[in-house]
Design an enzyme around this catalytic site. Structure first.
Site, PDB file in Angstrom:
ATOM      1  N   HIS A 135     -68.595 -43.167  -8.759  1.00 21.21           N
ATOM      2  CA  HIS A 135     -67.814 -44.043  -9.643  1.00 21.21           C
ATOM      3  C   HIS A 135     -68.393 -45.437  -9.587  1.00 21.21           C
ATOM      4  O   HIS A 135     -69.225 -45.760  -8.739  1.00 21.21           O
ATOM      5  CB  HIS A 135     -66.327 -44.058  -9.267  1.00 21.21           C
ATOM      6  N   ASP A 255     -60.187 -27.511   5.386  1.00 13.02           N
ATOM      7  CA  ASP A 255     -60.782 -27.556   6.721  1.00 13.02           C
ATOM      8  C   ASP A 255     -59.844 -28.287   7.677  1.00 13.02           C
ATOM      9  O   ASP A 255     -59.606 -29.495   7.540  1.00 13.02           O
ATOM     10  CB  ASP A 255     -62.135 -28.269   6.650  1.00 13.02           C
ATOM     11  N   SER A 270     -66.102 -41.406  -1.238  1.00 14.23           N
ATOM     12  CA  SER A 270     -66.565 -41.204  -2.613  1.00 14.23           C
ATOM     13  C   SER A 270     -68.073 -41.047  -2.641  1.00 14.23           C
ATOM     14  O   SER A 270     -68.814 -41.758  -1.967  1.00 14.23           O
ATOM     15  CB  SER A 270     -66.155 -42.384  -3.493  1.00 14.23           C
TER      16      SER A 270
END
Length: 309
Positions: A135, A255, A270
């Site tokens: 992003h 997980d 990110s």
């Protein structure tokens, strides 16, 4: 880079660099990186009340000192007497007289770069171009993607992790040593991440170069997320892709080890690569604030497209 969270989705950290065609195979990475963008001008980072009673406001731009164009903040540091600053504000341009002592006190509130932490997504082994973050970086002071003259990425080491809990995103606490040689340059800060040239030997990766998945090939079900949560070590964690919408998708962290350590998705994650059936899916872009084990991602094939603008 903490910002007040007002919506369901929050960007996990901070339009694509025009790579030459679509690479059939890319190396998924997962290392944490520090990003530094050099701004073209000197900005004020916080509101400051001057001795004259005038205010310098957050986001103001100092363009001149004594009617000479200001190209480097060191020019201000080296002033030995009172100066006149030309300041660009939202309301217009004004001249501000300031003593050398007050100028010294003003220096910590001047901004010449944008910094951030994120994750390296891929390296193209043929072109040595990289993509990261998934992003765009938006400067917290300027409230917009910053224009920049040049940029660099550096190795970041994770020293601590603040866990995410519903309603309160966690984050990575990283150490970035900018005295080291940069890993690469930043050529573009766009909708789907930062992109540039990798300038070091290829680092070890959990995976070799993998074939890219296209939108019609992604499946709901098990996948793996590559990221760093301790030092510089990249680890593989299990996730479950549950929904696809064109070139974006959502997933759940399954997980248990990652959930115990981070609570799910945290800021700084990110750009973390996602793999399915030994093929490169894409990158983490967002988390769901109220449900931190749920995240969103973008297909890497979308990251490779040219900016639509």
């Amino acid at each position: 880079m903490k910002q007040r969270l007002r919506s369901l989705l929050v960007v996990v950290l901070f339009l694509a660099f025009p790579l030459q065609g679509f690479a059939k195979e890319l190396i998924p990475m997962g290392q944490s990186i520090g990003v530094q963008l050099q701004l073209p001008n000197v900005f004020v980072s916080h509101d400051v009340l001057l001795d004259s009673g005038e205010w310098l406001k957050q986001g103001d731009q100092i363009t001149k000192v004594n009617n000479e164009t200001l190209s480097d903040v060191t020019v201000l540091k080296n002033q030995k007497k009172d100066v006149e600053l030309t300041v660009e504000q939202k309301s217009g341009t004004k001249k501000v007289s300031i003593s050398k002592d007050q100028l010294f006190n003003l220096m910590p509130f001047l901004k010449t770069e944008t910094d951030g932490i994120g994750t390296l997504t891929f390296i193209d082994p043929q072109t040595m171009e990289y993509g990261a973050l998934g992003h765009q970086i938006v400067d917290s002071i300027l409230k917009q993607p910053p224009q920049f003259d040049e940029g660099s990425i550096f190795t970041a080491s994770i020293s601590q992790v603040k866990k995410s809990v519903p309603g309160q995103p966690g984050y990575k606490i990283s150490i970035v040593n900018k005295s080291l040689t940069p890993l690469g340059t930043v050529a573009s800060n766009e909708l789907y991440g930062i992109f540039g040239k990798w300038e070091q030997p290829l680092q070890h990766s959990v995976h070799p170069a993998l074939e890219i998945i296209h939108a019609d090939e992604l499946k709901e079900g098990k996948a793996q997320l590559l990221t760093s949560i301790d030092g510089e070590n990249v680890e593989t964690f299990e996730i479950e892709i549950n929904k696809q919408d064109g070139n974006t998708f959502t997933f759940f962290v399954t997980d248990e080890r990652l959930i115990r350590k981070t609570g799910g998705i945290i800021q700084g994650m990110s750009g973390s690569p996602i793999i399915q059936d030994n093929r490169f899916v894409g990158a983490v872009t967002h988390m769901f604030v109220e449900e931190p084990t749920k995240g969103a991602g973008i297909l890497v094939i979308e990251m490779l497209k040219k900016s639509p603008n």
